[in-house]
Every structure is written in structure tokens, then in C-alpha cells.
Enzyme design. Sequence first.
Site, PDB file in Angstrom:
ATOM      1  N   TYR A  58       0.852  -1.194   0.000  1.00 13.78           N
ATOM      2  CA  TYR A  58       0.000   0.000   0.000  1.00 13.78           C
ATOM      3  C   TYR A  58       0.884   1.239   0.000  1.00 13.78           C
ATOM      4  O   TYR A  58       1.519   1.566   0.988  1.00 13.78           O
ATOM      5  CB  TYR A  58      -0.926   0.012   1.205  1.00 13.78           C
ATOM      6  N   HIS A 124      -0.076 -12.125   1.185  1.00 11.91           N
ATOM      7  CA  HIS A 124      -1.019 -11.356   0.377  1.00 11.91           C
ATOM      8  C   HIS A 124      -1.508 -12.148  -0.830  1.00 11.91           C
ATOM      9  O   HIS A 124      -2.705 -12.149  -1.140  1.00 11.91           O
ATOM     10  CB  HIS A 124      -0.354 -10.056  -0.079  1.00 11.91           C
ATOM     11  N   PRO A 234     -16.158  -4.832   3.815  1.00 11.49           N
ATOM     12  CA  PRO A 234     -17.492  -5.130   4.348  1.00 11.49           C
ATOM     13  C   PRO A 234     -18.530  -4.078   3.991  1.00 11.49           C
ATOM     14  O   PRO A 234     -19.736  -4.316   4.147  1.00 11.49           O
ATOM     15  CB  PRO A 234     -17.252  -5.175   5.864  1.00 11.49           C
ATOM     16  N   LEU A 235     -18.078  -2.922   3.492  1.00  5.58           N
ATOM     17  CA  LEU A 235     -18.999  -1.868   3.066  1.00  5.58           C
ATOM     18  C   LEU A 235     -19.059  -1.759   1.540  1.00  5.58           C
ATOM     19  O   LEU A 235     -19.492  -0.748   1.000  1.00  5.58           O
ATOM     20  CB  LEU A 235     -18.580  -0.522   3.676  1.00  5.58           C
ATOM     21  N   GLY A 236     -18.629  -2.817   0.857  1.00  8.90           N
ATOM     22  CA  GLY A 236     -18.730  -2.819  -0.599  1.00  8.90           C
ATOM     23  C   GLY A 236     -18.001  -1.661  -1.246  1.00  8.90           C
ATOM     24  O   GLY A 236     -18.530  -1.006  -2.150  1.00  8.90           O
ATOM     25  N   GLY A 238     -17.492   1.171  -0.194  1.00  9.32           N
ATOM     26  CA  GLY A 238     -18.198   2.422   0.052  1.00  9.32           C
ATOM     27  C   GLY A 238     -19.626   2.460  -0.422  1.00  9.32           C
ATOM     28  O   GLY A 238     -20.421   3.303   0.021  1.00  9.32           O
ATOM     29  N   PHE A 239     -20.013   1.542  -1.308  1.00  5.23           N
ATOM     30  CA  PHE A 239     -21.363   1.602  -1.871  1.00  5.23           C
ATOM     31  C   PHE A 239     -22.439   1.424  -0.805  1.00  5.23           C
ATOM     32  O   PHE A 239     -23.464   2.108  -0.812  1.00  5.23           O
ATOM     33  CB  PHE A 239     -21.539   0.546  -2.965  1.00  5.23           C
ATOM     34  N   LEU A 240     -22.216   0.494   0.127  1.00  4.52           N
ATOM     35  CA  LEU A 240     -23.250   0.174   1.109  1.00  4.52           C
ATOM     36  C   LEU A 240     -23.418   1.261   2.167  1.00  4.52           C
ATOM     37  O   LEU A 240     -24.341   1.184   2.983  1.00  4.52           O
ATOM     38  CB  LEU A 240     -22.940  -1.171   1.769  1.00  4.52           C
TER      39      LEU A 240
END
Length: 347
Positions: A58, A124, A234-236, A238-240
Amino acid sequence: MERRTIGAPGLAVGAIGLGCMPMSWAYTESRRHGEGSLRAVHAALDEGASLLDTADMYGPFTNELLLGRVLKERRAEAFVSTKCGLLVGDQHIVANGRPGYVKRACDASLRRLQTDVIDLYQLHRPDPEVPVEETWGALAELVGAGKVRALGFCAVGARATAPRAAGARAARGPGRPGAGAARYEVTIRQLERVQQVFPVSAVEAELSVWSPEALETLLPWCAARGVGFLAAMPLGSGFLTGTLTPGQGFEREDVRARHPRFTAEAMAANQPLVAGLRRVALRHGPEVTAAQVALAWVLAQGPHVVPVPGTKRERWAVENARAAEVLLTAADLREIAALPGAVGSWD
């Protein structure tokens, strides 16, 4: 915050972690601000979100350097998870699982993180040119040398490339045939192999309301063996959260600019998922958000599951951590299970 135990060594972490990748990689480059990211990490630790998930790729390297600034002050409060096995070039990323490289990568990560031990060191990606047992054996030697406490394995599945029809979704539980069983077939074979060399303490893979494939075989594999499961994205992406607008566009460097689920058409078609999460959230109080319900759903998939939502903003770090306080009812879970499946492939 509730504490959860992952892996055979009895590693205790906050029920929700912090994914640090967006602070220096993959998303909205123009909004990356070092001081803001530092505040986000400190806020997560203040809330009890002790698991900080990073990787040497990263940046590359800058994410670990940033975390090192926090760990220099608050190492005792943090559970550090970092990864090795991928090299970043100008226009490409390649796997490197050679034992010598793995050991050098660990030493470099320790220096950047300003710590003398990594709590969870993850592979990874397996290197197709190196038997995974050889790579894992080198990682195990790092545990023996006291540089690493436990080992993890990042699971990458093969996705179907055809868009899914509206209403179609992967099975919600183990034992039912669907996309998830085939997706993680190779990963599970690799896990079985490395488990013979040294115990796997945690597996990290995508899991969310709109990507539930891991529920079919990978999550049960972990549960049956006392292996922790770190739920990535877990939030897709950012979509969710419900904060993204169809057609808003993404910066050229943002990975979402190239994903079929983030076209204007797909984002519009998938709004019923967010609307459903919001309906559940309203039943839990005006302050509860769709994002917190999405994270609570991940938490409800098992006591060995730790969602690792990524953010670079203090506000979202606090909100995400407080999702651990949202306890979904059986009726909530049934309503979420009945939501339409995501439209659009991920690849």
C-alpha cells in the site's frame, strides 16, 4: 468494544478493525491527507478498534510508515496486521513468495512500523512459481524468531465475469450450491496445504451484504478449524454506506472507476440494497446508519468474524467502530437476506 478471538493462539482484537489501505492506495488520491489519516487511526484506537490492517504494497510502503507514527506512541493498544508477497512496479503487480524475499520483507515492515513484532503477518498472494508450502515455511520461521506472532492468508477467489441478473444472489449459508463454492475452491486447497506446515490463524477475504460468497465454503472452513475471518470490503468499497451517488464519477486512479458495479447504471440498479439497509437502520434509531447495519450483518455471521472497513477519515472511523453496538434481530437478518442480489460483475 466487544473483543473477538481469532486463531489458535487466542489473539484478541476489537470486534471491528480498521482497514488502512484507503489512506495511501486505491481510492481518491486527491483526498489523501496524512494528518487526517493519522486522526482516523487514533480515533479507531480510542473506540477500541484495535486491529489495524495494512500491507507493504500500500503506497507502496507509505501506509506502513504512516502507521509507524501511531504505533510509536500507542503500540500496546494496537493489533498490527500487515502483509507481504506482492511487488509493485510502474504498471504491474507481481507475486513473490521466495523464502529469502519473505524474510527481508518482514524486516523492512518491522522498521517502517516502528515495532519489534508483527501480530498477524499475512501472505497477500501465493506465488505461482513457488510451492506455497515453501513460502509458508519461511513465514513460520519468522514466528519462531519472535518477529511475528501469528500467520494469516489472504483469500482471492475466481469471480464469474458475467453480470448477475437482478434478484440472483449467492447462497446465504453453508451447504448450498452457488458461486461461493467454486470461487474459493483453489484457496481452500491452498489453506489445507499450508495448514500442514504451520497453523493458519486468520483468513482475510471479501464479505459483505452484496458479496456474500464466502459464506458458502470459506467461512465454514475457518469456523470448523478455529481460524479467524477478517472480512475485507465489508462496506462494498463504500457503496453500502449510501454516500455514493450514481454517476458521480471517480478519479482515474480510483479502482472503482474501472469496476462494472460502479458504473452509473449499476449503482442506480443496486440502490434497493442501500434502501433496505436504511430501513433496518431506522428501526434501531435515528443515529444508526446503513453502513453500521452492513457491518452489524458481517458481525452476525459468526463470533470469529471481524469486519475490517477501510477509511481515511476520522468521522467514518468512529461511525464504523460504533457499529459493534448495533445488534441485529432475527427479523432484521431475514429482511437483509431477502434483499435483491447485486447487479453487475465485480471484475
